[in-house]
Write a protein that holds these residues in place. Structure first.
Motif, PDB file in Angstrom:
ATOM      1  N   GLY A   7       3.871  14.240 -34.108  1.00  0.00           N
ATOM      2  CA  GLY A   7       3.882  13.446 -34.244  1.00  0.00           C
ATOM      3  C   GLY A   7       2.716  13.008 -35.121  1.00  0.00           C
ATOM      4  N   SER A  16      -0.773   2.396 -34.620  1.00  0.00           N
ATOM      5  CA  SER A  16       0.375   3.282 -32.758  1.00  0.00           C
ATOM      6  C   SER A  16       0.630   4.859 -33.484  1.00  0.00           C
ATOM      7  N   LYS A  18       3.151   8.536 -31.848  1.00  0.00           N
ATOM      8  CA  LYS A  18       3.504   8.514 -30.766  1.00  0.00           C
ATOM      9  C   LYS A  18       3.671  10.004 -30.962  1.00  0.00           C
ATOM     10  N   SER A  20       4.690  13.737 -29.404  1.00  0.00           N
ATOM     11  CA  SER A  20       5.378  14.658 -28.432  1.00  0.00           C
ATOM     12  C   SER A  20       5.327  16.328 -28.285  1.00  0.00           C
ATOM     13  N   ARG A  64      -3.687   1.859 -23.439  1.00  0.00           N
ATOM     14  CA  ARG A  64      -3.628   1.800 -24.704  1.00  0.00           C
ATOM     15  C   ARG A  64      -3.060   2.766 -24.609  1.00  0.00           C
ATOM     16  N   PHE A  65      -3.241   4.033 -24.170  1.00  0.00           N
ATOM     17  CA  PHE A  65      -2.035   5.199 -24.649  1.00  0.00           C
ATOM     18  C   PHE A  65      -0.949   5.012 -23.047  1.00  0.00           C
ATOM     19  N   THR A  66      -0.231   5.867 -23.221  1.00  0.00           N
ATOM     20  CA  THR A  66       1.012   5.818 -22.285  1.00  0.00           C
ATOM     21  C   THR A  66       1.555   7.166 -22.414  1.00  0.00           C
ATOM     22  N   SER A  68       3.950   9.651 -20.972  1.00  0.00           N
ATOM     23  CA  SER A  68       5.561  10.150 -20.612  1.00  0.00           C
ATOM     24  C   SER A  68       6.293  11.713 -20.364  1.00  0.00           C
ATOM     25  N   TYR A  77       5.019  13.473 -24.248  1.00  0.00           N
ATOM     26  CA  TYR A  77       5.055  12.527 -25.029  1.00  0.00           C
ATOM     27  C   TYR A  77       3.539  11.686 -24.777  1.00  0.00           C
ATOM     28  N   GLN A  79       2.533   8.105 -26.190  1.00  0.00           N
ATOM     29  CA  GLN A  79       2.351   7.297 -26.637  1.00  0.00           C
ATOM     30  C   GLN A  79       1.131   6.395 -27.016  1.00  0.00           C
ATOM     31  N   MET A  80       0.441   6.395 -28.293  1.00  0.00           N
ATOM     32  CA  MET A  80      -0.874   5.944 -28.086  1.00  0.00           C
ATOM     33  C   MET A  80      -0.678   4.535 -29.345  1.00  0.00           C
ATOM     34  N   ASN A  81      -1.573   3.484 -28.883  1.00  0.00           N
ATOM     35  CA  ASN A  81      -1.507   1.977 -29.213  1.00  0.00           C
ATOM     36  C   ASN A  81      -2.794   1.672 -29.651  1.00  0.00           C
TER      37      ASN A  81
END
Length: 113
Positions: A7, A16, A18, A20, A64-66, A68, A77, A79-81
């Protein structure tokens, strides 16, 4: 046990990505899973970690980042926004699979201004 990240890539600031990371092999249980990063000339730092019902983030990515996790797939994972040039680094997956700590080979994230 192998950890394989995917990713990463080159994006512009504000965009953004993401990441994995899938764990495979002889796995009985996974405790913590998370992400570290290392920029050129810098020490590796914890970005985000999840495990035992808790989640932690480095201050610079909060909001900004999540992170999961899909336990059925042994996958974590990130998720980077709203990415910033300061987020440019090699991102490494990390998993605590007793009795060892495992690392992926890393995936490059480059954010241009």
């Amino acid at each position: 046990v192998q950890l394989v990240e995917s990713g990463g890539g080159l994006v512009q600031a504000g965009e953004s990505l993401k990441l994995s990371c899938a764990a495979s092999g002889s796995i009985s249980s996974i405790n913590d899973m998370g992400w570290y990063r290392q920029a050129p000339g810098q020490q590796r730092e914890l970005v985000a970690m999840t495990g035992g019902g808790s989640t932690n983030y480095v201050d610079s990515v909060k909001g900004r980042f999540t992170i999961s996790r899909d336990n059925a797939k042994n996958t974590v994972y990130l998720q980077m926004n709203n990415l910033k040039p300061a987020d440019t680094a090699v991102y490494y997956c990390n998993a605590v699979i007793p009795p060892l700590i495992h690392w992926g080979r890393g995936t490059q994230v480059t954010v241009s201004s």
